[in-house]
Design a protein around this motif. Structure first.
Motif: not given
Length: 334
Positions: A76, A100, A103-104, A165
Protein backbone atom coordinates in the motif's frame (compact mmCIF):
# COMPACT_ATOMS: atom_id res chain seq x y z
CA UNK A 1 47.57 58.10 -0.15
CA UNK A 2 44.75 58.77 -2.59
CA UNK A 3 46.41 56.54 -5.21
CA UNK A 4 46.70 53.68 -2.70
CA UNK A 5 43.04 54.01 -1.69
CA UNK A 6 41.92 54.10 -5.32
CA UNK A 7 44.00 51.00 -6.07
CA UNK A 8 42.50 49.18 -3.09
CA UNK A 9 38.94 50.00 -4.22
CA UNK A 10 39.66 48.72 -7.73
CA UNK A 11 41.18 45.51 -6.31
CA UNK A 12 38.14 45.01 -4.07
CA UNK A 13 35.74 45.59 -6.97
CA UNK A 14 37.59 43.09 -9.13
CA UNK A 15 37.56 40.52 -6.32
CA UNK A 16 33.79 40.97 -5.82
CA UNK A 17 33.22 40.63 -9.55
CA UNK A 18 35.14 37.35 -9.64
CA UNK A 19 33.24 36.09 -6.58
CA UNK A 20 29.90 36.94 -8.17
CA UNK A 21 30.52 34.59 -11.08
CA UNK A 22 32.46 31.92 -9.19
CA UNK A 23 30.85 28.44 -9.39
CA UNK A 24 31.53 28.04 -5.67
CA UNK A 25 28.72 30.53 -5.03
CA UNK A 26 26.17 28.86 -7.36
CA UNK A 27 22.93 27.60 -5.79
CA UNK A 28 22.54 23.84 -5.28
CA UNK A 29 20.97 21.75 -8.04
CA UNK A 30 20.81 18.00 -8.74
CA UNK A 31 24.06 16.42 -9.90
CA UNK A 32 22.55 13.28 -11.41
CA UNK A 33 19.12 12.08 -12.64
CA UNK A 34 16.41 12.50 -10.00
CA UNK A 35 14.44 9.39 -9.04
CA UNK A 36 10.77 10.32 -8.68
CA UNK A 37 9.17 7.66 -6.47
CA UNK A 38 5.45 6.93 -6.87
CA UNK A 39 4.10 4.93 -3.87
CA UNK A 40 1.13 3.69 -5.92
CA UNK A 41 0.39 1.59 -9.00
CA UNK A 42 0.39 2.59 -12.68
CA UNK A 43 -2.62 4.49 -14.03
CA UNK A 44 -3.84 5.94 -10.74
CA UNK A 45 -4.00 9.59 -9.75
CA UNK A 46 -0.51 9.76 -8.19
CA UNK A 47 1.04 7.99 -11.18
CA UNK A 48 -0.69 10.28 -13.68
CA UNK A 49 0.34 13.40 -11.76
CA UNK A 50 3.98 12.32 -11.39
CA UNK A 51 4.31 11.52 -15.08
CA UNK A 52 2.61 14.80 -16.02
CA UNK A 53 5.12 16.66 -13.82
CA UNK A 54 8.03 14.81 -15.42
CA UNK A 55 6.71 15.75 -18.86
CA UNK A 56 6.28 19.42 -17.91
CA UNK A 57 9.81 19.62 -16.49
CA UNK A 58 11.31 17.99 -19.59
CA UNK A 59 9.31 20.01 -22.13
CA UNK A 60 10.05 23.35 -20.44
CA UNK A 61 13.70 22.55 -19.58
CA UNK A 62 13.10 23.31 -15.91
CA UNK A 63 15.90 20.97 -14.76
CA UNK A 64 19.32 20.16 -16.22
CA UNK A 65 19.10 16.56 -15.01
CA UNK A 66 16.50 14.00 -16.08
CA UNK A 67 13.61 13.07 -13.77
CA UNK A 68 12.78 9.34 -13.74
CA UNK A 69 9.39 8.18 -12.35
CA UNK A 70 9.56 4.81 -10.56
CA UNK A 71 6.49 2.99 -9.17
CA UNK A 72 7.06 1.46 -5.72
CA UNK A 73 3.55 0.44 -4.71
CA UNK A 74 4.05 -2.73 -2.65
CA UNK A 75 2.53 -2.74 0.82
CA UNK A 76 0.00 0.00 0.00
CA UNK A 77 2.87 2.36 -0.81
CA UNK A 78 5.08 1.35 2.14
CA UNK A 79 7.78 0.26 -0.34
CA UNK A 80 8.06 3.81 -1.68
CA UNK A 81 7.97 5.55 1.69
CA UNK A 82 10.55 3.23 3.24
CA UNK A 83 12.82 3.75 0.21
CA UNK A 84 12.69 7.51 0.90
CA UNK A 85 13.29 7.04 4.62
CA UNK A 86 16.36 4.92 3.87
CA UNK A 87 17.80 7.45 1.37
CA UNK A 88 19.01 9.73 4.18
CA UNK A 89 20.82 12.79 2.88
CA UNK A 90 20.22 11.95 -0.79
CA UNK A 91 18.81 15.06 -2.53
CA UNK A 92 18.47 13.30 -5.88
CA UNK A 93 15.30 11.45 -4.85
CA UNK A 94 11.80 12.82 -4.32
CA UNK A 95 8.44 11.14 -3.69
CA UNK A 96 4.91 12.16 -4.63
CA UNK A 97 2.58 11.58 -1.69
CA UNK A 98 -1.10 10.88 -1.37
CA UNK A 99 -3.00 10.25 1.83
CA UNK A 100 -1.48 6.77 2.17
CA UNK A 101 1.30 8.85 3.73
CA UNK A 102 -0.96 8.65 6.82
CA UNK A 103 -3.11 5.57 6.22
CA UNK A 104 -0.44 2.99 5.33
CA UNK A 105 1.53 3.17 8.61
CA UNK A 106 -1.71 3.33 10.62
CA UNK A 107 -3.21 0.30 8.85
CA UNK A 108 -0.10 -1.87 8.60
CA UNK A 109 2.13 -0.86 11.49
CA UNK A 110 5.04 -0.39 9.07
CA UNK A 111 7.80 1.65 10.78
CA UNK A 112 7.20 4.92 8.98
CA UNK A 113 5.76 8.34 9.77
CA UNK A 114 5.60 11.42 7.56
CA UNK A 115 8.04 13.12 9.95
CA UNK A 116 10.68 10.54 8.87
CA UNK A 117 11.02 12.37 5.53
CA UNK A 118 11.26 16.03 4.53
CA UNK A 119 8.15 17.98 3.41
CA UNK A 120 8.69 20.10 0.29
CA UNK A 121 5.31 21.27 -1.03
CA UNK A 122 1.60 20.53 -1.28
CA UNK A 123 0.86 20.66 -5.00
CA UNK A 124 -2.93 20.30 -4.79
CA UNK A 125 -5.76 18.53 -3.02
CA UNK A 126 -7.59 15.81 -4.91
CA UNK A 127 -11.33 15.25 -4.82
CA UNK A 128 -13.24 11.98 -4.69
CA UNK A 129 -16.34 11.28 -6.78
CA UNK A 130 -18.96 8.55 -6.40
CA UNK A 131 -19.21 6.86 -9.83
CA UNK A 132 -21.54 4.27 -11.31
CA UNK A 133 -21.81 2.64 -14.72
CA UNK A 134 -23.71 4.82 -17.21
CA UNK A 135 -25.77 1.80 -18.32
CA UNK A 136 -27.32 1.50 -14.85
CA UNK A 137 -30.69 3.19 -14.21
CA UNK A 138 -29.49 5.28 -11.23
CA UNK A 139 -29.23 8.90 -12.39
CA UNK A 140 -28.47 10.43 -8.98
CA UNK A 141 -26.49 9.54 -5.89
CA UNK A 142 -29.72 9.28 -3.88
CA UNK A 143 -31.23 6.80 -6.37
CA UNK A 144 -28.08 4.68 -6.27
CA UNK A 145 -27.75 4.70 -2.48
CA UNK A 146 -31.45 3.97 -2.02
CA UNK A 147 -31.08 0.98 -4.37
CA UNK A 148 -28.05 -0.27 -2.42
CA UNK A 149 -30.00 -0.02 0.84
CA UNK A 150 -33.01 -1.78 -0.65
CA UNK A 151 -30.87 -4.62 -2.01
CA UNK A 152 -29.55 -5.45 1.44
CA UNK A 153 -26.12 -5.58 3.09
CA UNK A 154 -23.22 -6.45 0.80
CA UNK A 155 -25.25 -6.86 -2.40
CA UNK A 156 -23.71 -3.84 -4.13
CA UNK A 157 -19.97 -3.88 -4.81
CA UNK A 158 -17.86 -0.75 -4.22
CA UNK A 159 -14.47 -0.71 -5.93
CA UNK A 160 -11.50 1.23 -4.66
CA UNK A 161 -7.72 1.43 -4.50
CA UNK A 162 -6.19 -0.66 -1.73
CA UNK A 163 -7.46 -1.97 1.59
CA UNK A 164 -7.87 0.33 4.62
CA UNK A 165 -6.84 3.25 2.41
CA UNK A 166 -8.64 6.46 1.40
CA UNK A 167 -11.22 4.77 -0.84
CA UNK A 168 -12.30 2.30 1.83
CA UNK A 169 -12.32 5.02 4.51
CA UNK A 170 -14.76 7.01 2.33
CA UNK A 171 -16.85 3.88 1.72
CA UNK A 172 -17.19 3.30 5.48
CA UNK A 173 -18.09 6.97 6.01
CA UNK A 174 -20.68 6.71 3.23
CA UNK A 175 -22.17 3.62 4.87
CA UNK A 176 -22.40 5.36 8.24
CA UNK A 177 -24.03 8.44 6.72
CA UNK A 178 -26.50 6.57 4.51
CA UNK A 179 -27.27 3.22 6.14
CA UNK A 180 -26.27 1.34 2.98
CA UNK A 181 -23.75 -1.52 3.31
CA UNK A 182 -21.38 -2.33 0.43
CA UNK A 183 -18.98 -5.14 -0.32
CA UNK A 184 -15.70 -3.29 -0.77
CA UNK A 185 -13.36 -4.72 -3.42
CA UNK A 186 -9.77 -3.40 -3.51
CA UNK A 187 -7.69 -3.02 -6.67
CA UNK A 188 -4.06 -2.02 -7.22
CA UNK A 189 -4.74 1.40 -8.77
CA UNK A 190 -7.43 3.86 -9.80
CA UNK A 191 -6.97 2.94 -13.46
CA UNK A 192 -7.94 -0.67 -12.67
CA UNK A 193 -10.96 0.51 -10.68
CA UNK A 194 -12.33 2.54 -13.62
CA UNK A 195 -11.87 -0.42 -16.00
CA UNK A 196 -13.68 -2.76 -13.58
CA UNK A 197 -16.59 -0.33 -13.29
CA UNK A 198 -16.88 0.07 -17.07
CA UNK A 199 -16.97 -3.74 -17.32
CA UNK A 200 -19.77 -3.96 -14.71
CA UNK A 201 -17.62 -6.12 -12.42
CA UNK A 202 -18.41 -3.68 -9.61
CA UNK A 203 -21.44 -1.43 -9.08
CA UNK A 204 -19.72 1.82 -8.06
CA UNK A 205 -16.39 3.37 -7.16
CA UNK A 206 -15.00 6.38 -5.29
CA UNK A 207 -12.27 7.25 -7.79
CA UNK A 208 -10.55 10.62 -8.11
CA UNK A 209 -11.77 12.72 -11.06
CA UNK A 210 -8.56 12.25 -13.07
CA UNK A 211 -8.81 8.46 -12.69
CA UNK A 212 -12.20 8.20 -14.38
CA UNK A 213 -12.48 11.33 -16.55
CA UNK A 214 -11.67 9.47 -19.78
CA UNK A 215 -14.46 6.94 -19.18
CA UNK A 216 -16.86 9.73 -18.14
CA UNK A 217 -16.04 11.70 -21.27
CA UNK A 218 -16.63 8.53 -23.34
CA UNK A 219 -20.09 8.09 -21.80
CA UNK A 220 -19.18 4.85 -19.99
CA UNK A 221 -19.39 6.14 -16.41
CA UNK A 222 -21.67 8.53 -14.53
CA UNK A 223 -20.47 11.03 -11.90
CA UNK A 224 -23.06 10.91 -9.10
CA UNK A 225 -21.63 13.28 -6.46
CA UNK A 226 -18.39 14.76 -5.12
CA UNK A 227 -17.34 14.15 -1.51
CA UNK A 228 -16.91 17.79 -0.56
CA UNK A 229 -18.91 20.60 1.00
CA UNK A 230 -18.76 22.70 -2.18
CA UNK A 231 -19.00 21.88 -5.85
CA UNK A 232 -15.90 21.71 -7.99
CA UNK A 233 -15.36 25.14 -9.62
CA UNK A 234 -14.59 24.02 -13.20
CA UNK A 235 -17.42 24.95 -15.58
CA UNK A 236 -16.02 23.82 -18.93
CA UNK A 237 -18.02 20.89 -20.32
CA UNK A 238 -16.27 17.50 -20.04
CA UNK A 239 -19.16 15.47 -21.44
CA UNK A 240 -21.65 16.88 -23.98
CA UNK A 241 -23.95 17.90 -21.11
CA UNK A 242 -21.87 18.18 -17.90
CA UNK A 243 -18.92 20.03 -16.42
CA UNK A 244 -17.27 19.15 -13.10
CA UNK A 245 -19.27 22.03 -11.60
CA UNK A 246 -22.50 20.26 -12.61
CA UNK A 247 -21.68 17.27 -10.37
CA UNK A 248 -23.60 17.83 -7.11
CA UNK A 249 -21.99 17.46 -3.70
CA UNK A 250 -22.81 14.29 -1.81
CA UNK A 251 -24.23 16.58 0.87
CA UNK A 252 -26.76 17.83 -1.70
CA UNK A 253 -27.67 14.18 -2.25
CA UNK A 254 -28.40 13.80 1.47
CA UNK A 255 -25.09 12.14 2.37
CA UNK A 256 -22.92 14.56 4.33
CA UNK A 257 -19.51 13.00 3.68
CA UNK A 258 -16.45 14.99 2.60
CA UNK A 259 -12.81 14.04 2.06
CA UNK A 260 -9.94 15.48 0.02
CA UNK A 261 -6.58 13.83 -0.59
CA UNK A 262 -3.05 15.20 -0.47
CA UNK A 263 -0.94 15.48 -3.61
CA UNK A 264 2.43 16.59 -2.28
CA UNK A 265 6.19 16.28 -2.65
CA UNK A 266 8.69 15.08 -0.02
CA UNK A 267 12.44 14.48 0.06
CA UNK A 268 14.63 12.13 2.06
CA UNK A 269 15.55 12.93 5.67
CA UNK A 270 18.78 14.80 6.34
CA UNK A 271 18.75 17.06 3.27
CA UNK A 272 19.71 20.73 3.49
CA UNK A 273 17.36 23.72 3.36
CA UNK A 274 19.11 24.83 0.17
CA UNK A 275 18.22 21.50 -1.45
CA UNK A 276 14.60 21.77 -0.28
CA UNK A 277 14.45 25.33 -1.65
CA UNK A 278 15.61 24.10 -5.06
CA UNK A 279 12.59 21.78 -5.33
CA UNK A 280 10.19 24.37 -3.88
CA UNK A 281 11.28 26.76 -6.63
CA UNK A 282 11.10 24.00 -9.25
CA UNK A 283 7.49 23.19 -8.37
CA UNK A 284 6.54 26.87 -8.25
CA UNK A 285 7.63 26.97 -11.90
CA UNK A 286 5.74 23.75 -12.71
CA UNK A 287 2.40 25.06 -11.39
CA UNK A 288 2.68 28.21 -13.54
CA UNK A 289 2.81 26.28 -16.82
CA UNK A 290 -0.25 26.01 -19.11
CA UNK A 291 0.12 22.21 -19.11
CA UNK A 292 -0.26 22.09 -15.32
CA UNK A 293 -3.23 24.45 -15.34
CA UNK A 294 -4.98 22.27 -17.93
CA UNK A 295 -4.19 19.14 -15.91
CA UNK A 296 -5.70 20.79 -12.82
CA UNK A 297 -8.88 21.71 -14.70
CA UNK A 298 -9.22 18.32 -16.44
CA UNK A 299 -8.84 16.53 -13.10
CA UNK A 300 -10.95 19.01 -11.11
CA UNK A 301 -8.26 19.52 -8.48
CA UNK A 302 -8.48 21.86 -5.51
CA UNK A 303 -5.51 24.12 -6.35
CA UNK A 304 -3.95 24.63 -2.94
CA UNK A 305 -0.17 25.11 -2.86
CA UNK A 306 1.69 25.09 0.49
CA UNK A 307 5.28 24.97 1.70
CA UNK A 308 7.22 25.46 4.92
CA UNK A 309 5.50 25.85 8.28
CA UNK A 310 2.02 26.14 6.74
CA UNK A 311 2.44 22.75 5.06
CA UNK A 312 3.87 21.22 8.25
CA UNK A 313 0.85 22.41 10.26
CA UNK A 314 -1.53 20.96 7.65
CA UNK A 315 0.27 17.60 7.81
CA UNK A 316 0.03 17.50 11.61
CA UNK A 317 -3.72 18.21 11.56
CA UNK A 318 -4.41 15.67 8.80
CA UNK A 319 -2.42 12.94 10.49
CA UNK A 320 -4.71 13.37 13.51
CA UNK A 321 -7.81 13.40 11.28
CA UNK A 322 -6.79 10.15 9.56
CA UNK A 323 -6.11 8.48 12.88
CA UNK A 324 -9.62 9.44 14.01
CA UNK A 325 -11.23 8.23 10.75
CA UNK A 326 -9.34 4.93 10.80
CA UNK A 327 -10.09 4.36 14.47
CA UNK A 328 -13.81 4.85 13.76
CA UNK A 329 -13.60 2.45 10.80
CA UNK A 330 -11.68 -0.17 12.82
CA UNK A 331 -8.73 -0.03 10.43
CA UNK A 332 -5.83 0.54 12.85
CA UNK A 333 -3.13 -2.16 12.92
CA UNK A 334 -3.47 -4.50 15.90
Amino acid sequence: MKMKLKGALISTALALGVAAVSPAFAAWEPTKPVEFIIPAGPGGGADQMARMIQGIITKNNLMKQAMIPVNKSAGAGAEGFLAMKEAKGDPNKIVITLSNLFTTPLATGVPFNWKDITPVAMLALDQFVLWDNAEKPYKTAKEYIDAAKAAGPGKFKMGGTGSKQEDQIITVALEKASGAKFTYIPFKGGGDVAVQLVGNHIDSSVNNPIEAVAQWRAGKLRALCVFDDTRMPYKEKITPTMSWYDVPTCKEAGVSTDYTMLRGIFMAPGVTQEQVDYYVNLFKKVIQTPEWKKFMADGAFNQTFMTGKEFGNWLTLNEALHKQLMTEAGFLAK
